[in-house]
Design a protein around this motif. Structure first.
Motif, PDB file in Angstrom:
ATOM      1  N   ARG A  22     -87.557  39.308 -31.167  1.00 47.56           N
ATOM      2  CA  ARG A  22     -87.841  37.982 -30.616  1.00 47.56           C
ATOM      3  C   ARG A  22     -89.340  37.726 -30.581  1.00 47.56           C
ATOM      4  N   MET A  26     -90.968  34.799 -32.794  1.00 50.21           N
ATOM      5  CA  MET A  26     -91.550  33.693 -32.033  1.00 50.21           C
ATOM      6  C   MET A  26     -93.061  33.624 -32.184  1.00 50.21           C
ATOM      7  N   GLU A  27     -93.707  34.710 -31.954  1.00 51.35           N
ATOM      8  CA  GLU A  27     -95.166  34.675 -31.873  1.00 51.35           C
ATOM      9  C   GLU A  27     -95.841  34.749 -33.240  1.00 51.35           C
ATOM     10  N   THR A  56     -96.094  26.829 -30.829  1.00 55.31           N
ATOM     11  CA  THR A  56     -95.271  27.981 -30.460  1.00 55.31           C
ATOM     12  C   THR A  56     -94.754  27.852 -29.040  1.00 55.31           C
ATOM     13  N   GLU A  57     -95.634  27.511 -28.118  1.00 51.66           N
ATOM     14  CA  GLU A  57     -95.210  27.375 -26.717  1.00 51.66           C
ATOM     15  C   GLU A  57     -94.222  26.221 -26.550  1.00 51.66           C
ATOM     16  N   LYS A  60     -90.855  27.346 -27.712  1.00 50.59           N
ATOM     17  CA  LYS A  60     -90.258  28.268 -26.739  1.00 50.59           C
ATOM     18  C   LYS A  60     -89.716  27.508 -25.537  1.00 50.59           C
ATOM     19  N   LYS A  66     -84.361  29.583 -29.956  1.00 50.30           N
ATOM     20  CA  LYS A  66     -83.282  30.419 -29.432  1.00 50.30           C
ATOM     21  C   LYS A  66     -81.933  29.925 -29.915  1.00 50.30           C
TER      22      LYS A  66
END
Length: 71
Positions: A22, A26-27, A56-57, A60, A66
């Motif tokens: 993850r 994600m990052e 990115t944030e 999320k 997700k």
């Protein structure tokens, strides 16, 4: 005056493979993609860095990644 009690704690942190996956997705991958898009839009390293972080944030927080990753 209260005597100080020695409260030694032993903590174990478990890092699962799904947590590593993850984080990597994600990052690193999405961060690089949003940075690249922001760099093409702004032609400025500072704005592209901020755009990569915000992108990115934002993804999320919205939970879009997700939903796509865990279908």
């Amino acid at each position: 005056m209260k005597p100080m009690l020695n409260n030694y704690e032993f903590k174990i942190y478990v890092i699962t493979f799904s947590d590593i996956k993850r984080f990597f997705i994600m990052e690193i991958i999405i961060g690089a993609m949003t940075y690249s898009i922001a760099m093409k839009l702004f032609h400025n390293v500072v704005l592209a860095s901020a755009g990569g972080w915000v992108g990115t944030e934002g993804l999320k927080r919205l939970g879009i990644v997700k939903k796509v990753m865990w279908k």
